[in-house]
Structures are given as structure tokens and as C-alpha cells.
Design an enzyme around this catalytic site. Sequence first.
Site, PDB file in Angstrom:
ATOM      1  N   SER A   1     -20.560  37.405  24.331  1.00 21.29           N
ATOM      2  CA  SER A   1     -21.373  38.570  23.978  1.00 21.29           C
ATOM      3  C   SER A   1     -21.834  38.450  22.534  1.00 21.29           C
ATOM      4  O   SER A   1     -22.424  37.445  22.148  1.00 21.29           O
ATOM      5  CB  SER A   1     -20.572  39.846  24.232  1.00 21.29           C
ATOM      6  OG  SER A   1     -21.387  40.990  24.053  1.00 21.29           O
ATOM      7  N   HIS A   2     -21.527  39.464  21.712  1.00 21.16           N
ATOM      8  CA  HIS A   2     -21.975  39.445  20.312  1.00 21.16           C
ATOM      9  C   HIS A   2     -20.912  38.893  19.368  1.00 21.16           C
ATOM     10  O   HIS A   2     -21.132  38.870  18.156  1.00 21.16           O
ATOM     11  CB  HIS A   2     -22.337  40.867  19.874  1.00 21.16           C
ATOM     12  CG  HIS A   2     -21.157  41.800  19.892  1.00 21.16           C
ATOM     13  ND1 HIS A   2     -20.725  42.415  21.044  1.00 21.16           N
ATOM     14  CD2 HIS A   2     -20.308  42.190  18.908  1.00 21.16           C
ATOM     15  CE1 HIS A   2     -19.666  43.160  20.759  1.00 21.16           C
ATOM     16  NE2 HIS A   2     -19.396  43.043  19.476  1.00 21.16           N
TER      17      HIS A   2
END
Length: 500
Positions: free
Chosen positions: A121-122
Site C-alpha cells: 500500500s502506502h
Amino acid sequence: MLAAPRADLRPNTAAYETEPLVKATGFREYDARWLFGPEINLLGVEALGLGLGTYIHELGQSRIVVGHDFRSYSLSIKQALTLGLIAAGCEVLDIGLAVSPMAYFAQFDLDAPCVAMVTASHNENGWTGVKMGANKPLTFGPDEMARLKEIVLSGAWTERPGGKLTHVPGVAERYIADVASRVAIKRPLTVVAACGNGTAGAFAPEALRRMGVAVVIEMDAELDWSFPHYNPNPEDQVMLHAMTAAVRTYGADVALGFDGDGDRCGVVDDEGEEIFADKIGLMLARDLSEVHPGATFIVDVKSTGLFITDAVLKKNGAETVYWKTGHSYIKRKTAEIGALAGFEKSGHFFFNQPIGRGYDDGLVAAAAILEMLDRNPDKKLSDLKKALPVAYTSLTMSPHCADEEKYGVAEKIVAEYEALAAAGGSILGRKIQSVLTVNGVRVTLEDGSWVLVRASSNKPELVVVVESTRSDADMRALFREDVKPRLACHTAVGAYNQEV
């Protein structure tokens, strides 16, 4: 048969090359995330695939979509995961490079009940992970993750014959076409598509063009797994500041920022002002409740308190439910009660029919925002923002706290605030009105201001958010004079990633 995983292996040793390494801390509340190398190796990922395949067989399933994000090691991670899934007797449908919502879309497109999306993800480079589900459009929650953890760490998987791998072409094109078909923008708009050199750069600009956006300004859309400019996280100030600069340079109507796996959307308006996702959620709820009176919305505990007091939502008969932070929790609650939409302050947006299919998708959120602008042709995004009641909300701040200690610290903070409320206490001269403990602790004061402390679900951190109904200075004071000194009393709490 592969041996049960160990937690004490070190890279650059013979054992590391012949045995699986899996640290228990990688099994989070609703997905899995490890530092690749020191916390999990490729044999550990294969063990994860064996465990996941065994578990979905327990659930009566065997057909699973897999995809991977754009990091230097993600393809290798996916291939190791696939080996384990095949050994467990699963039919693996590999869609290739993908954003997470594309993998969720593929469950519907390919009629596959299960999904395993390889993505961090981030999270910063070095992290890897898997977002999983076995009942579209939902992803795993704590119960499923606990069972998966039990199978993997004990080596209690079952090898089965019949596993197979199919590489499925064309899913990306069908996904883009599906997302773009949800809106046809008539208003001439200039939109900055900020991708942070992450996976969304391969798909988002083209999808926006097909939605009818007149001018798409591609910003850091070239894929580069070194993330040379900033981490692709539209909740971080560096990415938001870059989006602001682009809006002002190009005179854009809006900048839309997508995170590393494309399931979140951040927003900067035409004046170059960032709009946190909970405020965008309130704007969307206002817009959608005009079209769908009596709609229900789910928001996470980090979100603004304005959903409860907003006059437009009250006029339209809308109802708002505050729930646990986390894409899996909000997604599940949105489906469970048939809400029209769910909003999370981190930028996850969940739309049920007729807008979406219930999973979080940055491009579906972008389509909803653009359609809101299309329905208000005489107003800029900044006008819609200024029409909201005033509230001063902080950035999401995350002080470091080890995975082994963060939940214990959070429990102590919950107890402290509960005791303060029970004693009739106050914060900065205001009585405590309520204490919500569905996810950490959210303390609401008599004037509607509030503070939140919870344990991060996917990183070794706590999460802090504060909101004031009075002023920006008061918002900062709530953090600096109450929350920060309270957390500083706990030695396990370290430095913050950012502060107000």
C-alpha cells in the site's frame, strides 16, 4: 513438505535460504505486512500461500485472484505466494501488475470468490504485504487473520493436488472501462492526476480521460519503484504540497492523488488547499443525500464530527454511523447495514450500488468527486468546501510505538480518558461529553471538539487526530497541551512522523 516458519532467521545465512522466515507481527488486524528481508523471506511468503490456500479450502473455496503492485520485489513475492497457493490445491488467476481495486474488480469479472493482492500500500520501500479476501467485496478482518496466522505459524497447512496457474490478460482494460463507465463529465475540467510514481500511474490518467475530463495533467505518473520524489501517500504533507504546487502552476480545478496501490484518493482544491478525506466525504454525503434521500453513511473514528451536526444531512434525512478505522472494517460495516457509502479519513472511499461495488477504489472516488462538480456547474470545489461548517482538523499524526507494545499503550490511554470522564473532568476547560471506545478512544468535548488516540492497524505506531470547533490555534493546543504530554508519559512512545 515445507517446514513450519521460524522467527529467528537472519539474512545472509544458509538457514535463511532453506527455511521459511515469518515474524508473527506481520499478521495485522485486516491484512498482512512485513519488512521484506528481516521479517519475512521468500520461503516465508510461500508458507503464507500454503496457509492461505489451506484456509480458503476450509471456507469451501479454491479459486483465487492474485495481482501485485509496482515495487522492485513485488513480482517475486507474488510468485512465491502463488507457489504456496498451488501446493495447497488452489486455482490461481494471475492478473499481473495491478492496483488493489483492480484485483477486487477481477473477483467479479472472473467470478472468483477469493483475492490475494501483493502490496505494501502506502508503506515505505522495504515493506511488502498481502490484502486478502474470500467473500467479495469484503476483505479479511481480525477473525480471518487470526485463523490464517494460526495455520501459517504452526505449519498446519494441507498440501492438495489439482493446483493450477492461469495468467489472465485484459483485466486492466476491462477495469478501466468499468470505472470510466460510471460517469460522463460534461463540464470542462482540468484535473491533476498525482500518482507518486506508484502503480496508479499506469491506469489513473487514462481512466480520468475516459471519464470525460477535458485536460488531465499527469504528475509523477511514470512508474518508478524508488519513489524518487515522495512516498505515494496522499495523506502525507510532501505529496499534498506537490499537488498544491501543480494546481497553482496549471490553474487546475482539482488535484486527485492516488496512493501506492490505488485504493485511496487525496484531494487538493482549485485554490491549492488540501481537503482531508473526511471533509470530502462530508461534501460527497451532502451531494449524494440530495440524490438519495435518507441514505446512511459510515465514517471512521478519525473523521470530523460535522457529520452529526450538519444541517444539509439532517434536511435530507441522512444518518451517519462512526466505526472502526481500517479499510476492512469500514467496508464490512458499509456492506453489513447497506449504507450508500463509507468514508475513511485516510482516503479510502467505499460506494455501494449504484455508484460502486462496495470495495475501496481511488478511481471510483475520483469519479464521485468529479460527478459532484458536474452536478454543481456554477461552483468550484473550493466553493463547496467553504459551504461546510467550520472545523479545524489536524493531520493524522503517528508516534512510533513497537507492534508488541502499541496495543497495551492504547489500552492505558483509553483507561486514562475513561477515568477522567468518570470523574467529571475536562480538557482545556471543556467538560467531556462522550468517550467512544470502538477503536482506541475518541473523546468529544462539550463544544464538539474531540481528540483521538488509537493503535495503528498496519504499522508500529499509534495514531493521533484532534479537531477543534473553535480555531486552528485551539486544535494545535488540544494536541500540544493534552494529547502529546499524555503520550509522553509512556516510554514506549517515540518520535512522531509529523506534528501540528
